[in-house]
Design an enzyme around this catalytic site. Structure first.
Site, mmCIF file in Angstrom:
data_model
loop_
_atom_site.group_PDB
_atom_site.id
_atom_site.type_symbol
_atom_site.label_atom_id
_atom_site.label_comp_id
_atom_site.label_asym_id
_atom_site.label_seq_id
_atom_site.Cartn_x
_atom_site.Cartn_y
_atom_site.Cartn_z
ATOM 1 N N ARG A 39 0.821 -1.224 0.000
ATOM 2 C CA ARG A 39 0.000 0.000 0.000
ATOM 3 C C ARG A 39 0.856 1.277 0.000
ATOM 4 O O ARG A 39 0.458 2.287 0.565
ATOM 5 C CB ARG A 39 -0.954 0.027 1.210
ATOM 6 C CG ARG A 39 -1.984 -1.084 1.206
ATOM 7 C CD ARG A 39 -3.105 -0.793 0.219
ATOM 8 N NE ARG A 39 -4.136 -1.799 0.248
ATOM 9 C CZ ARG A 39 -5.286 -1.668 0.914
ATOM 10 N NH1 ARG A 39 -5.550 -0.575 1.574
ATOM 11 N NH2 ARG A 39 -6.176 -2.627 0.877
ATOM 12 N N ARG A 43 -3.323 6.424 0.100
ATOM 13 C CA ARG A 43 -3.792 7.606 0.820
ATOM 14 C C ARG A 43 -2.794 8.277 1.748
ATOM 15 O O ARG A 43 -3.050 9.363 2.232
ATOM 16 C CB ARG A 43 -5.073 7.259 1.579
ATOM 17 C CG ARG A 43 -6.249 7.144 0.633
ATOM 18 C CD ARG A 43 -7.483 6.695 1.351
ATOM 19 N NE ARG A 43 -7.264 5.346 1.878
ATOM 20 C CZ ARG A 43 -8.195 4.649 2.512
ATOM 21 N NH1 ARG A 43 -9.378 5.170 2.730
ATOM 22 N NH2 ARG A 43 -7.936 3.435 2.943
ATOM 23 N N ARG A 52 -6.565 11.647 -7.282
ATOM 24 C CA ARG A 52 -7.757 10.811 -7.151
ATOM 25 C C ARG A 52 -9.039 11.631 -6.912
ATOM 26 O O ARG A 52 -10.128 11.052 -6.915
ATOM 27 C CB ARG A 52 -7.571 9.836 -5.977
ATOM 28 C CG ARG A 52 -6.864 8.537 -6.313
ATOM 29 C CD ARG A 52 -7.767 7.548 -7.059
ATOM 30 N NE ARG A 52 -9.128 7.544 -6.568
ATOM 31 C CZ ARG A 52 -9.544 6.912 -5.473
ATOM 32 N NH1 ARG A 52 -8.716 6.180 -4.783
ATOM 33 N NH2 ARG A 52 -10.802 6.975 -5.087
ATOM 34 N N ASP A 88 -6.535 -3.060 -7.344
ATOM 35 C CA ASP A 88 -7.109 -3.626 -6.129
ATOM 36 C C ASP A 88 -7.395 -5.095 -6.392
ATOM 37 O O ASP A 88 -7.563 -5.502 -7.544
ATOM 38 C CB ASP A 88 -8.396 -2.906 -5.721
ATOM 39 C CG ASP A 88 -8.820 -3.319 -4.317
ATOM 40 O OD1 ASP A 88 -8.298 -2.765 -3.341
ATOM 41 O OD2 ASP A 88 -9.652 -4.247 -4.197
ATOM 42 N N TYR A 163 -14.714 -12.079 0.336
ATOM 43 C CA TYR A 163 -15.529 -10.920 -0.061
ATOM 44 C C TYR A 163 -16.755 -11.365 -0.853
ATOM 45 O O TYR A 163 -17.860 -10.850 -0.661
ATOM 46 C CB TYR A 163 -14.704 -9.931 -0.891
ATOM 47 C CG TYR A 163 -13.726 -9.146 -0.049
ATOM 48 C CD1 TYR A 163 -14.187 -8.169 0.835
ATOM 49 C CD2 TYR A 163 -12.363 -9.378 -0.118
ATOM 50 C CE1 TYR A 163 -13.304 -7.454 1.624
ATOM 51 C CE2 TYR A 163 -11.470 -8.669 0.666
ATOM 52 C CZ TYR A 163 -11.948 -7.711 1.534
ATOM 53 O OH TYR A 163 -11.077 -7.008 2.324
HETATM 54 C C1 LIG Z 1 -7.744 -6.979 1.321
HETATM 55 C C2 LIG Z 1 -7.277 -6.130 0.160
HETATM 56 C C3 LIG Z 1 -8.061 -5.220 -0.582
HETATM 57 N N1 LIG Z 1 -7.241 -4.658 -1.532
HETATM 58 C C4 LIG Z 1 -5.975 -5.162 -1.428
HETATM 59 C C5 LIG Z 1 -5.992 -6.105 -0.387
HETATM 60 C C6 LIG Z 1 -4.802 -6.952 0.020
HETATM 61 C C7 LIG Z 1 -3.847 -6.141 0.788
HETATM 62 C C8 LIG Z 1 -4.191 -5.947 2.224
HETATM 63 O O1 LIG Z 1 -4.266 -6.943 2.938
HETATM 64 O O2 LIG Z 1 -4.346 -4.789 2.626
HETATM 65 C C9 LIG Z 1 -4.801 -4.911 -2.269
HETATM 66 C C10 LIG Z 1 -4.500 -3.537 -2.699
HETATM 67 N N2 LIG Z 1 -5.335 -2.452 -2.741
HETATM 68 C C11 LIG Z 1 -4.673 -1.376 -3.247
HETATM 69 C C12 LIG Z 1 -3.368 -1.788 -3.580
HETATM 70 C C13 LIG Z 1 -2.423 -0.840 -4.310
HETATM 71 C C14 LIG Z 1 -1.039 -1.042 -4.464
HETATM 72 C C15 LIG Z 1 -0.184 -0.758 -3.249
HETATM 73 O O3 LIG Z 1 0.018 -1.657 -2.408
HETATM 74 O O4 LIG Z 1 0.383 0.360 -3.148
HETATM 75 C C16 LIG Z 1 -3.241 -3.133 -3.204
HETATM 76 C C17 LIG Z 1 -2.046 -4.042 -3.316
HETATM 77 C C18 LIG Z 1 -5.207 -0.028 -3.459
HETATM 78 C C19 LIG Z 1 -6.354 0.406 -2.640
HETATM 79 N N3 LIG Z 1 -7.478 -0.309 -2.300
HETATM 80 C C20 LIG Z 1 -8.329 0.475 -1.585
HETATM 81 C C21 LIG Z 1 -7.753 1.750 -1.442
HETATM 82 C C22 LIG Z 1 -8.399 2.914 -0.715
HETATM 83 C C23 LIG Z 1 -9.443 3.541 -1.574
HETATM 84 C C24 LIG Z 1 -9.124 4.958 -1.993
HETATM 85 O O5 LIG Z 1 -7.949 5.379 -2.046
HETATM 86 O O6 LIG Z 1 -10.101 5.634 -2.318
HETATM 87 C C25 LIG Z 1 -6.526 1.724 -2.124
HETATM 88 C C26 LIG Z 1 -5.541 2.860 -2.300
HETATM 89 C C27 LIG Z 1 -9.658 0.072 -1.072
HETATM 90 C C28 LIG Z 1 -9.699 -1.235 -0.393
HETATM 91 N N4 LIG Z 1 -9.610 -2.456 -1.017
HETATM 92 C C29 LIG Z 1 -9.662 -3.463 -0.079
HETATM 93 C C30 LIG Z 1 -9.791 -2.862 1.196
HETATM 94 C C31 LIG Z 1 -9.893 -3.619 2.493
HETATM 95 C C32 LIG Z 1 -9.816 -1.473 0.997
HETATM 96 C C33 LIG Z 1 -9.837 -0.377 2.056
HETATM 97 C C34 LIG Z 1 -11.143 0.317 2.190
HETATM 98 C C35 LIG Z 1 -10.951 1.719 2.741
HETATM 99 O O7 LIG Z 1 -10.423 1.862 3.852
HETATM 100 O O8 LIG Z 1 -11.317 2.673 2.035
HETATM 101 C C36 LIG Z 1 -9.503 -4.896 -0.418
#
Ligand SMILES: Cc1c2[nH]c(c1CCC(=O)O)Cc1[nH]c(c(CCC(=O)O)c1C)Cc1[nH]c(c(CCC(=O)O)c1C)Cc1[nH]c(c(C)c1CCC(=O)O)C2
Length: 356
Positions: A39, A43, A52, A88, A163
């Site tokens: 990540r 953010r 974004r 994602d 999910y």
């Molecule tokens: C479980 C999982 C998800 N997504 C992901 C996982 C596995 C990694 C982990 O265990 O954290 C993987 C993921 N999601 C994202 C990345 C980007 C690449 C990186 O690592 O920099 C990666 C590798 C972007 C994202 N994925 C997400 C965001 C946030 C949304 C945003 O920026 O508007 C980002 C940058 C959304 C997301 N997507 C998911 C969740 C739980 C969330 C968070 C929800 C929230 O708090 O808003 C599912």
């Protein structure tokens, strides 16, 4: 190409192949311990929030120029040793027509959860034509990144299933586990289907130029080892096997997986990701020889003063001293409120401290 055929070896240019990150994954000597952060694109960065603005998470994943920019931001700012493709884990599911969205502050939400065989039948194969934006963005990225490796990724079958079956994030996975224990045949077929989709998605990324891949089984730590071995490992192993012929390092990561580390290596990983709960020397004993480890600073440590971050980082590096290969990372993703400067300092600190 079917999942069982071995693809032609797909190797990056020599300068990338010789990078500290890929060398560490292959357990070769390195000039310094390589660092990247799960990540890292997201953010915690003001420049991310800016680009974004007004664009939904999933929409942003489908715009190659935006994906390229966001993927490059942490590389420019922190000097990390690898980029991770901005996307994602639910993107391939969206691409095959699953009605889902990522709700800010919540996570992926699925309109019609998968609970029956009829629901499973809706999950079709993924082809490269379903994700043209991935191929385009990775093409742009590999030329912009120069020798810095690009990590592709996907969600592992269990985490995706959690999910799909729950319909959204869960702490207990009661619906997923009810299917796993109550209808093992449907469960096995669902995980097998997800393994095929995941393998196809990783192949698109590798063929476009990703030089390593990480399988995120973030929520596998909810499972007892016997259940993991019987009901989850075969599907994850199928994913790793499907991409084995490319020769790119395969990283396997989950949270709370102390009791599963050996099995996660057994599933076919070259590098096993470790969260902060198990020290790396102990993790190496659990994983066994022949694999590199990735991790494992607690992401919340970054909220402490610099001296404390450095002390905890030294602990991680000391416990990694005897490893065959070590990729420094956090034990889970960067938290949104993290000070980006603390991440930049951490990269510098690891590089300086481990320079050989
Ligand atoms: C479980 C999982 C998800 N997504 C992901 C996982 C596995 C990694 C982990 O265990 O954290 C993987 C993921 N999601 C994202 C990345 C980007 C690449 C990186 O690592 O920099 C990666 C590798 C972007 C994202 N994925 C997400 C965001 C946030 C949304 C945003 O920026 O508007 C980002 C940058 C959304 C997301 N997507 C998911 C969740 C739980 C969330 C968070 C929800 C929230 O708090 O808003 C599912």
């Amino acid at each position: 190409m079917s999942a069982n055929e071995t693809p032609a070896s797909h190797q990056p240019p020599a300068a990338t192949r010789d990078s500290a990150f890929l060398r560490a994954c292959r357990r070769e000597p390195v000039p310094h311990t390589p660092v990247w952060f799960m990540r890292q694109a997201g953010r915690s960065l003001p420049e991310y929030r800016k680009v974004r603005e007004g664009i939904g998470m999933l929409d942003s994943c489908m715009r190659p120029d935006l994906v390229t920019e966001i993927t490059l931001q942490p590389v420019r700012r922190h000097g990390v040793d690898a980029a991770i493709y901005f996307s994602d884990i639910v993107v391939p599911l969206k691409a095959i027509g699953v009605d889902l969205d990522i709700k800010p502050g919540v996570g992926p939400v699925v309109e019609q959860p998968v609970r029956s065989r009829a629901d499973l039948a809706r999950l079709r194969d993924l082809t490269p034509e379903d994700v043209p934006y991935v191929t385009e963005a990775i093409g742009q990225l590999t030329s912009e990144l120069g020798p810095t490796p690009l990590i592709g990724f996907a969600g592992a079958p269990f985490t995706l299933a959690s999910y799909l079956v729950e319909g959204g994030p869960s702490r207990t996975y009661e619906n997923a586990k009810a299917m796993m224990y109550g209808d093992p045949e449907l469960w096995a077929d669902l995980l097998d289907r997800l393994a095929e989709i995941t393998a196809a998605f990783l192949k698109v990324q590798i063929e476009a130029g990703a030089s390593a891949v990480q399988l995120f089984d973030s929520w596998a730590g909810a499972l007892a080892p016997a259940d993991y071995r019987r009901s989850v490992l075969p599907a994850s192993a199928k994913v790793f096997e499907a991409v084995a012929g490319y020769g790119v390092p395969r990283i396997h990561f989950g949270v709370g997986t102390g009791e599963l580390l050996g099995l996660m290596g057994e599933a076919g990983a070259d590098v096993v990701g470790v969260d902060w709960r198990v020290p790396l020397d102990e993790a190496a004993r659990r994983v066994g020889p022949g694999k590199a480890l990735q991790g494992n600073l607690d992401p919340t440590v970054l909220f402490a003063p610099r001296e404390a971050v450095e002390a905890k980082t030294r602990e991680v590096l000391d416990s990694a001293a005897g490893l065959e290969g070590h990729v420094f990372n956090l034990g889970h993703g960067v938290m949104p409120a993290t000070d980006p400067d603390a991440l930049t300092r951490l990269v510098e600190y690891v590089h300086t401290r481990t320079a050989r």
